[in-house]
Design an enzyme around this catalytic site. Structure first.
Site, short mmCIF file in Angstrom:
data_model
loop_
_atom_site.label_atom_id
_atom_site.label_comp_id
_atom_site.label_asym_id
_atom_site.label_seq_id
_atom_site.Cartn_x
_atom_site.Cartn_y
_atom_site.Cartn_z
CG HIS A 135 24.52 29.03 10.90
ND1 HIS A 135 24.34 28.13 9.99
CD2 HIS A 135 25.91 29.39 10.88
CE1 HIS A 135 25.26 28.03 9.14
NE2 HIS A 135 26.21 28.73 9.52
CG ASP A 155 33.94 26.11 11.26
OD1 ASP A 155 33.44 26.53 10.22
OD2 ASP A 155 34.93 25.11 11.40
N GLY A 156 31.41 24.66 11.58
CA GLY A 156 30.77 23.08 11.63
C GLY A 156 29.48 22.98 11.60
CG ASN A 157 26.57 26.23 12.45
OD1 ASN A 157 26.22 26.13 13.64
ND2 ASN A 157 27.52 27.00 12.33
N GLY A 158 27.17 23.23 9.06
CA GLY A 158 26.73 22.14 8.04
C GLY A 158 27.02 20.80 8.16
CE1 TYR A 196 26.76 25.68 0.85
CE2 TYR A 196 27.74 25.69 -1.12
CZ TYR A 196 27.90 25.40 0.13
OH TYR A 196 28.93 24.93 0.58
#
Length: 378
Positions: free
Chosen positions: A189, A193-196, A232
């Protein structure tokens, strides 16, 4: 130290062999010149963008995503969603364009650049920069902490190790290597933001470098978007709540192999659908320009057409036409009873008439029942 996959067992190797068989057959079909291949590729790319962004809460209709993929404005999506879709399109397009270059390598600089392309619409995202502190992934409904990223001081070294792993020419199974690259980026991670989205883009990058079949067709982003809770859940199971690369990754490997198998089966069915759709539309409308058939193909499946997207579809079909010609084409299809206009001026779009929709409904209704059994059950 990164997360690693264990030696594959007989069942995992058998599923890999099944995926490979499907991939070889798809490569044979998709490498042959077919008039419907352009539409299939364009909508597959749009579905990948849609799937990956929907996981992060950026929901949009397929026709809006397809418009963004073509560089056009969506009809309904919010400004933030549009910018997120455009960012992901730009990053993925760069990956696809560069993947065949002999000197193309994964690097920390590349990963930061892809992140900037993807999230640069907001400086609050720290686009192109590692996060500045600790980061936690929370369950939205309860605010329960599901995962804590790697220690911020370890992020630069771990990301350098991940880039080296992607470049390593060791004889790893391609799909497993791509899956492990995805898993490691999610677990580290490294970004605010935007890790996925970055992890899914990196998985496609690994697939693209092999060159056996375009990641436009091999990506599992659509599958992940449709099965986001299972996605998830397996990440939570493997991660154990924090950076712990010594944990078993078998559940993740099996999840991604199942995803590849089911997505390849979906693509195989869409190839059959595309051929039958094109033939059915030709039988209905008779001799028409290829650009018109391609547009009717989209409309029959429920997508909205606009003049701007029609121009792009025409170019994809090998026709460079003016806006006036596009307008005449669309009017002719309306007059012939295949399209219905809605809205005015820039907001005007066209949808299929019931007559045209019947072609798609007939194709869909005659599909064979697909086997979606768990390949690892029992």
């Amino acid at each position: 130290m990164l997360y690693r996959s264990a030696k594959l067992d007989e069942r995992e190797l058998a599923v890999l062999a099944e995926i490979e068989d499907l991939r070889v057959r798809l490569r044979f079909v998709l490498n042959e010149p077919h008039r419907w291949t352009g539409s299939l590729r364009r909508l597959s790319f749009a579905r990948n963008i849609q799937g990956s962004n929907s996981i992060e809460g950026y929901d949009a209709r397929l026709d809006d995503v397809a418009a963004v993929a073509l560089g056009e404005e969506p009809l309904d999506s919010s400004t933030e969603t549009r910018m997120a879709l455009e960012g992901y399109r730009n990053a993925m397009t760069y990956v696809l364009q560069r993947a065949d270059d002999q000197d193309f390598e994964c690097s920390v600089s590349l990963l930061k650049s892809l992140h900037f392309m993807m999230t640069g619409y907001s400086l609050l995202n720290r686009p192109g920069r590692w996060r500045a502190g600790s980061i936690y992934v929370q369950r939205e409904q309860t605010q329960e902490i599901m995962h804590e990223g790697a220690d911020v001081d370890h992020v630069p070294g771990l990301m350098a190790e991940l880039a080296a792993y992607v470049n390593d020419c060791a004889d790893d199974e391609l799909l497993v290597k791509a899956a492990m690259a995805h898993l490691n980026l999610v677990m580290i991670h490294p970004f605010r933001d935007g890790n996925g989205r970055m992890a899914r883009c990196l998985q496609s990058l690994v697939l693209a470098r092999n060159g056996i079949l375009s990641p436009v067709f091999m990506s599992i982003e659509e599958y992940l978007g449709r099965n986001s809770q299972a996605y998830y859940d397996v990440l939570a199971q493997v991660g154990g709540g924090h950076w712990a690369p010594e944990r078993s990754t078998t559940a993740w490997v099996r999840f991604t192999l199942t995803a590849h198998l089911r997505q390849a089966s979906t693509l195989r069915r869409r190839v059959d659908d595309a051929e039958r759709m094109w033939m059915g539309i030709e039988r209905l409308v008779g001799a028409r320009e290829e650009r018109q058939l391609a547009a009717l193909n989209d409309a029959a499946m429920g997508l909205r057409l606009r003049r701007a997207t029609y121009l792009k579809i025409a170019a994809e079909s090998g026709s460079t036409i003016t806006e006036q010609t596009a307008g005449r084409d669309l009017k002719a299809l309306v007059d012939a009873g295949y399209l219905e206009p809605h809205g005015e001026k820039r907001g005007r779009f066209y949808v299929a008439t019931p007559t045209l929709r019947e072609v798609w409904l007939g194709v869909r209704g005659s599909r064979a029942v697909r086997d979606d059994a768990d390949p690892f059950a029992g």
